[in-house]
Design an enzyme around this catalytic site. Structure first.
Site, mmCIF file in Angstrom:
data_model
loop_
_atom_site.group_PDB
_atom_site.id
_atom_site.type_symbol
_atom_site.label_atom_id
_atom_site.label_comp_id
_atom_site.label_asym_id
_atom_site.label_seq_id
_atom_site.Cartn_x
_atom_site.Cartn_y
_atom_site.Cartn_z
ATOM 1 N N ASN A 91 8.327 16.744 -1.175
ATOM 2 C CA ASN A 91 6.949 16.664 -0.286
ATOM 3 C C ASN A 91 5.931 16.433 -1.494
ATOM 4 O O ASN A 91 5.574 17.369 -2.371
ATOM 5 C CB ASN A 91 6.743 17.800 0.319
ATOM 6 C CG ASN A 91 5.582 18.202 1.034
ATOM 7 O OD1 ASN A 91 4.739 17.093 1.009
ATOM 8 N ND2 ASN A 91 5.284 18.955 1.896
ATOM 9 N N LYS A 103 6.343 19.098 -4.276
ATOM 10 C CA LYS A 103 7.162 20.159 -3.893
ATOM 11 C C LYS A 103 8.704 19.719 -3.561
ATOM 12 O O LYS A 103 8.634 18.845 -3.242
ATOM 13 C CB LYS A 103 6.633 20.849 -2.720
ATOM 14 C CG LYS A 103 5.212 21.491 -2.880
ATOM 15 C CD LYS A 103 4.787 22.106 -1.787
ATOM 16 C CE LYS A 103 3.082 22.201 -1.669
ATOM 17 N NZ LYS A 103 2.431 22.438 -0.319
ATOM 18 N N ARG A 123 8.933 13.360 2.283
ATOM 19 C CA ARG A 123 8.278 13.372 3.522
ATOM 20 C C ARG A 123 6.841 12.478 3.070
ATOM 21 O O ARG A 123 6.554 12.151 1.911
ATOM 22 C CB ARG A 123 7.443 14.844 3.365
ATOM 23 C CG ARG A 123 6.401 14.920 4.412
ATOM 24 C CD ARG A 123 5.421 16.033 4.001
ATOM 25 N NE ARG A 123 4.491 16.177 4.991
ATOM 26 C CZ ARG A 123 3.362 16.815 4.775
ATOM 27 N NH1 ARG A 123 2.963 16.919 3.376
ATOM 28 N NH2 ARG A 123 2.350 16.785 5.576
ATOM 29 N N HIS A 171 2.138 16.348 11.138
ATOM 30 C CA HIS A 171 2.803 17.368 11.251
ATOM 31 C C HIS A 171 3.818 17.186 12.025
ATOM 32 O O HIS A 171 4.629 18.305 12.846
ATOM 33 C CB HIS A 171 2.205 18.487 11.971
ATOM 34 C CG HIS A 171 0.789 19.320 10.994
ATOM 35 N ND1 HIS A 171 -0.105 19.870 11.540
ATOM 36 C CD2 HIS A 171 0.937 19.409 9.853
ATOM 37 C CE1 HIS A 171 -0.869 20.164 10.575
ATOM 38 N NE2 HIS A 171 -0.148 20.195 9.325
ATOM 39 N N ARG A 188 -11.047 22.179 7.189
ATOM 40 C CA ARG A 188 -11.592 20.958 7.976
ATOM 41 C C ARG A 188 -12.369 21.380 9.392
ATOM 42 O O ARG A 188 -11.997 22.296 9.909
ATOM 43 C CB ARG A 188 -10.296 20.251 8.268
ATOM 44 C CG ARG A 188 -9.522 19.635 7.208
ATOM 45 C CD ARG A 188 -8.701 18.528 7.616
ATOM 46 N NE ARG A 188 -7.677 18.053 6.701
ATOM 47 C CZ ARG A 188 -6.197 18.506 6.656
ATOM 48 N NH1 ARG A 188 -5.681 19.031 7.503
ATOM 49 N NH2 ARG A 188 -5.426 17.956 5.519
ATOM 50 N N GLY A 190 0.459 30.757 12.638
ATOM 51 C CA GLY A 190 1.082 30.929 13.747
ATOM 52 C C GLY A 190 2.426 31.901 13.652
ATOM 53 O O GLY A 190 2.444 32.608 14.562
ATOM 54 N N GLU A 191 2.997 31.756 12.547
ATOM 55 C CA GLU A 191 4.262 32.436 12.520
ATOM 56 C C GLU A 191 4.028 34.138 12.030
ATOM 57 O O GLU A 191 4.684 34.799 12.405
ATOM 58 C CB GLU A 191 5.109 32.001 11.225
ATOM 59 C CG GLU A 191 5.636 30.739 11.648
ATOM 60 C CD GLU A 191 6.018 29.980 10.281
ATOM 61 O OE1 GLU A 191 6.521 30.693 9.368
ATOM 62 O OE2 GLU A 191 6.341 28.911 10.509
ATOM 63 N N GLU A 244 10.098 22.353 7.810
ATOM 64 C CA GLU A 244 10.107 20.839 7.582
ATOM 65 C C GLU A 244 11.278 20.474 6.715
ATOM 66 O O GLU A 244 11.799 19.455 6.793
ATOM 67 C CB GLU A 244 8.823 20.617 7.084
ATOM 68 C CG GLU A 244 7.621 20.698 8.532
ATOM 69 C CD GLU A 244 6.381 20.824 7.780
ATOM 70 O OE1 GLU A 244 5.544 19.945 7.900
ATOM 71 O OE2 GLU A 244 5.977 21.977 7.278
#
Ligand code: ADP
Length: 396
Positions: A8, A15, A90, A179, A240, A333-334, A383
């Protein structure tokens, strides 16, 4: 057993994970950061909690790849590069060209480079890194996995902007979203967890990380998503703006004495969102703590964040004329049970109710009550595993 590298690359970072397939076990994970900037470094985690760190000048992505190979070898994470069965890269922007992941050829690398104007911070770096890997591992199957490809199933009614139509035809100015790898992974996983084919479900996936987007996944396909031409659009994010009125651009340029439009876009991308509203931080944990201590702007930032997510969920329930499951994923979210609870407590009208006990988790779980007609799920995204699966699928 095959070892797949999931890569990525960003404008100043690279990464990686090395994943053993089909076990989907992570063998090593790490990154090169601040490429071309002062203080660049390489970090590799491997073995039983072993860590390697190298701090040195890393001026280019080429050099980053060279160092990565050198040290994966010397640390014996990879003893022989023949062990690598595939590499997945990615890629942020796939435009209208890449409707699926693609095996990397010279032509594909060129196309990724040519799409650079859609994602200048990413695509050029990704093309460079793909070339560097191809030079070192010419015989190894390599795949490009696009953030946008999952969204190429959107119908025109959702991707065409209300602009003169020629701008779409002539310049491909349209909604692409992002995403996609994450939305696809969590939607499919949610269907598995519910024991139903994804082709029979209406799912809304909420990827809430530093960047965030919401997607309407109808019968397994993305039909709309909150990010737009670039990742700037949609919900309030760490830094953002999400959706705003474009007329603010000339208005603020005049007030702030800015003549270069890129400067205002940088403010929208890097200084807005949770950071801009709260004045505290772009990091949700910091904003939550500040709000708890009574910081009103931090509380307002949280309220705006919840509100934007709720509004997108509401839109997508309307768009699909119903919903079977709502899925939360990514950093916020997690991990933030309170975020899931506040968002869903404001949306009980269509039948989704959070179970507070089940919701107290950071793991994969159905977190709605047994009598909830809409299932609510926490599905940590992965991902890299999705990338590794794509490499295996394409190399077969
Ligand atoms: P990225 O988009 O950079 O991959 P992540 O998906 O890692 O980001 O998400 C980062 C966000 O997740 C940050 O805002 C961070 O504060 C938030 N986060 C991580 N853990 C928690 C937690 N326990 N509670 C609330 N927010 C969290």
């Amino acid at each position: 057993m095959s070892k797949i590298m999931a890569i990525n690359a960003g404008s100043s970072s690279l990464k990686f994970q090395i994943i053993v397939m089909p076990e989907e076990e992570v063998l090593s994970i790490g990154l090169v950061e601040r490429i071309g900037l002062p203080g660049s470094r390489l970090e590799i985690e491997y073995g039983d909690d072993q860590e390697f760190e190298l701090v040195e000048d890393i001026p280019t992505h080429d050099r980053a790849v060279e160092l990565l190979f050198e040290h994966l070898g010397s640390l014996k994470v990879i003893e022989n590069f023949d062990e690598i069965a595939g590499v997945g890269h990615r890629v942020v922007a796939g435009g209208e060209i890449f409707k699926d992941s693609a095996l990397v050829t010279d032509e594909v690398i060129q196309q990724v480079d040519d799409l650079g104007e859609f994602a200048p911070l990413h695509n050029y770096a990704e093309a460079t890194v793909m070339r560097a890997f191809k030079e070192r591992l010419p015989e190894v199957p390599m795949a490009a996995i696009f953030d946008t490809s999952f969204h190429t199933t959107m119908p025109a009614v959702n991707y065409v902007y209300s602009l003169p139509y020629e701008y779409y035809e002539d310049f491909a100015a349209r909604k692409y979203g992002a995403h996609g790898t994450s939305h696809r992974y969590v939607a499919n996983r949610a269907a598995e967890m519910l024991g139903k084919p994804v082709e029979e479900l209406k799912i809304i996936t909420c990827h809430l990380g530093n960047g965030g987007s919401i997607t309407a996944v109808e019968y397994g396909k993305s039909i709309d998503t909150s990010m737009g031409f670039t990742p700037l659009a949609g919900i309030t994010m760490g830094t953002r703006t999400g959706d705003i009125d474009a007329s603010l651009i000339p208005f603020l340029m005049e007030k702030l004495n800015i003549t270069n439009v890129q400067e205002i876009i940088d403010i929208f991308n890097k200084k807005s969102g949770l950071l801009g509203i709260s004045g505290v931080s772009s990091d949700m944990r910091d904003v939550e703590s500040a709000a708890e201590e009574g910081n009103e702007r931090a509380q307002l930032a949280l309220d705006i964040f919840y509100n934007r997510v709720q509004k997108y969920i509401g839109q997508y329930v309307a768009l699909m004329n119903g919903v079977d499951a709502i899925v939360f994923t990514a950093g916020i979210g997690e991990n933030s049970a309170i975020t899931r609870k506040i968002i869903m407590d404001g949306l009980t009208f269509f039948g989704g109710t959070i179970d507070e006990v089940k919701n107290d988790t950071r793991k994969e779980a159905i977190v709605s009550t047994d009598d909830s007609t809409v299932a609510i799920l926490n599905v940590p995204t992965n991902e890299e595993v999705e990338i590794a699966r794509e490499v295996i699928r394409l190399s077969k």
